[in-house]
Write a protein that holds these residues in place. Structure first.
Motif, PDB file in Angstrom:
ATOM      1  N   CYS A  48      -3.539   4.451 -12.374  1.00 14.81           N
ATOM      2  CA  CYS A  48      -2.391   3.544 -11.580  1.00 14.81           C
ATOM      3  C   CYS A  48      -3.220   2.826 -10.284  1.00 14.81           C
ATOM      4  O   CYS A  48      -3.129   1.491 -10.291  1.00 14.81           O
ATOM      5  N   PHE A  49      -4.031   3.610  -9.701  1.00 12.11           N
ATOM      6  CA  PHE A  49      -4.532   3.216  -8.559  1.00 12.11           C
ATOM      7  C   PHE A  49      -5.610   2.185  -8.823  1.00 12.11           C
ATOM      8  O   PHE A  49      -6.040   1.515  -8.107  1.00 12.11           O
ATOM      9  N   ALA A  50      -6.310   2.566  -9.730  1.00 11.92           N
ATOM     10  CA  ALA A  50      -7.580   1.598 -10.318  1.00 11.92           C
ATOM     11  C   ALA A  50      -7.028   0.350 -10.864  1.00 11.92           C
ATOM     12  O   ALA A  50      -7.609  -0.440 -10.274  1.00 11.92           O
ATOM     13  N   LEU A  51      -5.974   0.299 -11.333  1.00 14.80           N
ATOM     14  CA  LEU A  51      -5.606  -0.920 -11.661  1.00 14.80           C
ATOM     15  C   LEU A  51      -4.953  -1.791 -10.544  1.00 14.80           C
ATOM     16  O   LEU A  51      -5.216  -2.908 -10.310  1.00 14.80           O
ATOM     17  N   LEU A  52      -4.280  -0.858  -9.556  1.00 11.32           N
ATOM     18  CA  LEU A  52      -3.911  -1.694  -8.337  1.00 11.32           C
ATOM     19  C   LEU A  52      -5.232  -2.187  -7.686  1.00 11.32           C
ATOM     20  O   LEU A  52      -5.180  -3.192  -7.086  1.00 11.32           O
ATOM     21  N   ALA A  53      -6.205  -1.407  -7.621  1.00 10.01           N
ATOM     22  CA  ALA A  53      -7.385  -1.793  -6.757  1.00 10.01           C
ATOM     23  C   ALA A  53      -7.962  -3.064  -7.363  1.00 10.01           C
ATOM     24  O   ALA A  53      -8.574  -3.648  -6.939  1.00 10.01           O
ATOM     25  N   CYS A  54      -8.115  -3.032  -8.833  1.00  8.01           N
ATOM     26  CA  CYS A  54      -8.584  -4.208  -9.588  1.00  8.01           C
ATOM     27  C   CYS A  54      -7.724  -5.368  -9.297  1.00  8.01           C
ATOM     28  O   CYS A  54      -8.359  -6.536  -9.041  1.00  8.01           O
ATOM     29  N   ALA A  55      -6.418  -5.353  -9.225  1.00  9.01           N
ATOM     30  CA  ALA A  55      -5.633  -6.505  -8.936  1.00  9.01           C
ATOM     31  C   ALA A  55      -5.784  -6.952  -7.416  1.00  9.01           C
ATOM     32  O   ALA A  55      -6.324  -8.120  -7.137  1.00  9.01           O
ATOM     33  N   PHE A  56      -6.308  -6.051  -6.529  1.00 10.13           N
ATOM     34  CA  PHE A  56      -6.661  -6.243  -5.069  1.00 10.13           C
ATOM     35  C   PHE A  56      -7.938  -6.992  -5.155  1.00 10.13           C
ATOM     36  O   PHE A  56      -8.267  -7.902  -4.330  1.00 10.13           O
ATOM     37  N   ASN A  57      -8.613  -6.199  -5.765  1.00 16.62           N
ATOM     38  CA  ASN A  57     -10.385  -7.108  -6.004  1.00 16.62           C
ATOM     39  C   ASN A  57     -10.311  -8.562  -6.504  1.00 16.62           C
ATOM     40  O   ASN A  57     -11.190  -9.167  -6.063  1.00 16.62           O
ATOM     41  N   LEU A  58      -9.171  -8.888  -7.309  1.00 18.87           N
ATOM     42  CA  LEU A  58      -9.299 -10.282  -7.882  1.00 18.87           C
ATOM     43  C   LEU A  58      -9.139 -11.219  -6.654  1.00 18.87           C
ATOM     44  O   LEU A  58      -9.788 -12.292  -6.687  1.00 18.87           O
TER      45      LEU A  58
END
Lengths: 322, 287
Positions: A48-58
């Motif tokens: 869940c946090f990985a997806l969150l961080a990916c979204a932030f990274n976008l």
């Protein structure tokens, strides 16, 4: 202008091939986790946090926008989903929809305000907006203040999959993560993503080429917030609660830290970073506030000596794009 | 009416802290191009410094008012020499991330030893008691904080806008290379500027110690409000920072009286309104 990603290579067929190989490897590794006896709760939380961080990274990696308030999407979607499941008694898929749409709506409102300034101001504005939301959630009754929403029923996804079973839940979370990840990957490599990179590198030039850069930035912000919200909705099924911790600025800082450790502007960096930070929190849970100090030290060390992050360094070493 | 004046006074005091902190942020940003996220943590260190001086060395409030900003200022200059200076030439965001890390370290260390609860710091004898102004009762210490902060703010404004040193500083902000060519040691000036900004934060910390108690997280939430203040006021002008800081404190105080539920969100809401109407901030030039 931006030196955030000093050696991003343009998307070449080779880069795409490399990335697809790594993606398949990652998916395969994650798929066999329940067979290995690794505590699935930990991996689910990390996903869940990985997806969150990916979204932030976008936003930061491809748009050059450092949001210091991404916890607001995590927390908002969490509260909305939790409320929909527990109070309205909706099914899981509808609960996720409510949470994700809530985050999308929040993305529209906050995005319109935040993209009015660039650079450092953008970070301060997003931080202030998330703090505003924190106080709102502290006071509105439906969030139950300090207690949060607890004991959320997990239910049956599409009426078939029993999410109370850890293995079933694990694969549902995994599918959600991979879907979100691919959506971000597709966005980065689309014409839209190329325009975003152009804005990051030189906004006045992008404007002079006729792009309405504000529209692109707003769209990227909404997309990032929506995917972050989707991750927050998924997290409700893992943690079975929604609390103020998820909206607090420390959480926004952790999201930044995960992405920084893994590598800003790399495709897989945020995933690695999320696993590293979540694992660290698990193993150091007994050290109390020293965890905060260690996180601070990692921040300082990363900025001073390790700006590419784990994946960024590997990619740099092999001269590949990952 | 008594309650209204009391809230106005609280607002003015908070406004003093906003002004002192946003002033320091603006000065630092001008020279170093860094938004100092550690500002709240250094404000907290100022308060703790006064607390240690009193409880470990028996040194009272008045010397602490001078010693604490110097000690914390030196700590800041060490940070600048050892870490921040390596970031020049990089994207501004790295400065924010680095100072955020420093804030986590400082706050975490203090939290480990002192928990999250407040430590009392007594009002100095000379400033105890209050005055009856006819329309309200004024605790002398609170009046002192407002007046003294205002004097410090104006002195800083004078230093930067009206003295030769300030002229050099402003010139170095515009074009460091050219100023170096005149034989002025710009890196040393940058270090001293950071020390000055940090010293102002520490001074605000000492001033707030008797009012708000000494807590490890006293600066953490404050710095976010100060960021909103900086967004509203813009960092282009010193006087702008001072006026914005005090006015927002007063507005917050008025909100506490008329609509208490919104008192901790009003500054953020105002920030949103200002961004919608005038995105560059009230006094700021385009970034």
């Amino acid at each position: 202008m931006s030196a955030l990603t000093d050696d991003t290579l343009p998307a070449s067929p080779r880069a795409v091939r490399d990335e697809m190989i790594v993606f398949v490897l990652m998916a395969a590794l994650l798929a066999i986790v329940p067979l290995t006896g690794i505590y699935p709760f930990f991996v689910m939380q990390a996903l869940c946090f990985a997806l969150l961080a990916c979204a932030f990274n976008l936003l930061i990696g491809y748009g050059g926008l450092l949001s210091f308030g991404h916890a607001m999407f995590l927390g908002t979607a969490g509260y909305f989903t939790a409320h929909a499941l527990k109070v309205w008694g909706l099914s899981p898929e509808l609960g996720i929809l409510v949470g994700t749409l809530g985050a999308a709506g929040l993305g529209v409102i906050t995005g319109v305000v935040a993209i009015r300034r660039q650079g450092i101001y953008f970070s301060m504005i997003t931080l202030a907006l998330s703090q505003l939301l924190y106080f709102i959630y502290l006071q509105t009754p439906f969030t139950h203040g300090e207690d949060g929403i607890q004991g959320i029923p997990q239910g049956y996804l599409f009426g078939i999959f029993n999410l109370a079973k850890p293995t079933v839940l694990y694969y549902v979370i995994l599918v959600g993560f991979l879907g979100g990840f691919l959506l971000i990957y597709r966005t980065i490599n689309s014409p839209f993503g190329e325009v975003l990179k152009a804005i990051r590198e030189n906004e006045p030039r992008a404007i002079s080429l006729g792009y309405k850069t504000d529209h692109y930035k707003l769209l990227a912000f909404i997309l990032s917030g929506t995917i972050a919200g989707f991750a927050g909705s998924l997290k409700v099924f893992v943690a079975q609660n929604a609390s103020l911790t998820d909206v607090h600025w420390t959480m926004s800082g952790e999201i930044v830290l995960m992405t920084l450790v893994g590598g800003l502007g790399t495709v897989f960096g945020p995933v690695v970073g999320a696993f590293v930070i979540i694992a660290m929190q698990q193993y150091l849970a007994g050290f109390g506030q020293w965890v905060t100090v260690i996180q601070g030290v990692i921040f300082v060390a990363c900025v001073l000596t390790f700006r590419r992050g784990v994946i960024g360094e590997i990619a740099h070493f092999f001269r590949r794009s990952l | 009416m008594q309650a209204l004046y009391a809230q106005l006074l609280v607002g003015l005091i908070n406004g003093s802290f906003y002004a002192l902190l946003s002033l320091g942020l603006a000065v630092i940003f001008g020279m170093l191009n860094i938004i100092n996220f550690a500002h709240g943590a250094l404000y907290m260190m100022g308060a703790f410094c006064a607390y240690f001086l009193l409880n470990l060395a028996g040194i009272g409030y008045w010397p602490a008012l001078i010693i604490a900003p110097i000690v914390v200022g030196i700590f800041g200059m060490i940070l600048e020499r050892t870490m921040l200076q390596w970031l020049s030439g990089l994207d501004h965001l790295y400065g924010l991330l680095l100072t955020f890390g420093i804030a986590l370290i400082v706050q975490g260390v203090f939290q480990n030893y002192f928990g999250s609860s407040g430590l009392p710091y007594a009002i100095p004898d000379e400033l105890k008691g209050g005055m009856n102004l006819g329309f309200m009762f004024l605790p002398i210490y609170r009046g002192w904080v407002v007046v003294f902060s205002l004097i410090v703010c104006l002195a800083t404004w004078y230093l930067i806008e009206k003295t030769r040193l300030g002229a050099n500083l402003r010139a170095a902000t515009e074009n460091p290379t050219l100023v170096r060519a005149f034989g002025i040691n710009v890196p040393r000036m940058i270090t001293l500027t950071y020390g000055l900004g940090v010293g102002l934060a520490a001074l605000a910390g000492v001033l707030s110690a008797p009012i708000n108690q000494v807590r490890p997280l006293m600066g953490a939430d404050l710095i976010i409000v100060v960021f909103a203040v900086v967004v509203i006021g813009g960092m282009g002008s010193i006087m702008g920072s001072i006026i914005t800081g005090f006015s927002l404190g007063v507005i917050e105080g008025l909100t506490k009286y008329f609509y208490p539920e919104a008192s901790n969100t009003v500054v953020f809401v105002l920030m949103v309104l200002v961004l919608l109407v005038k995105p560059t901030g009230l006094t700021g030039r385009a970034a």
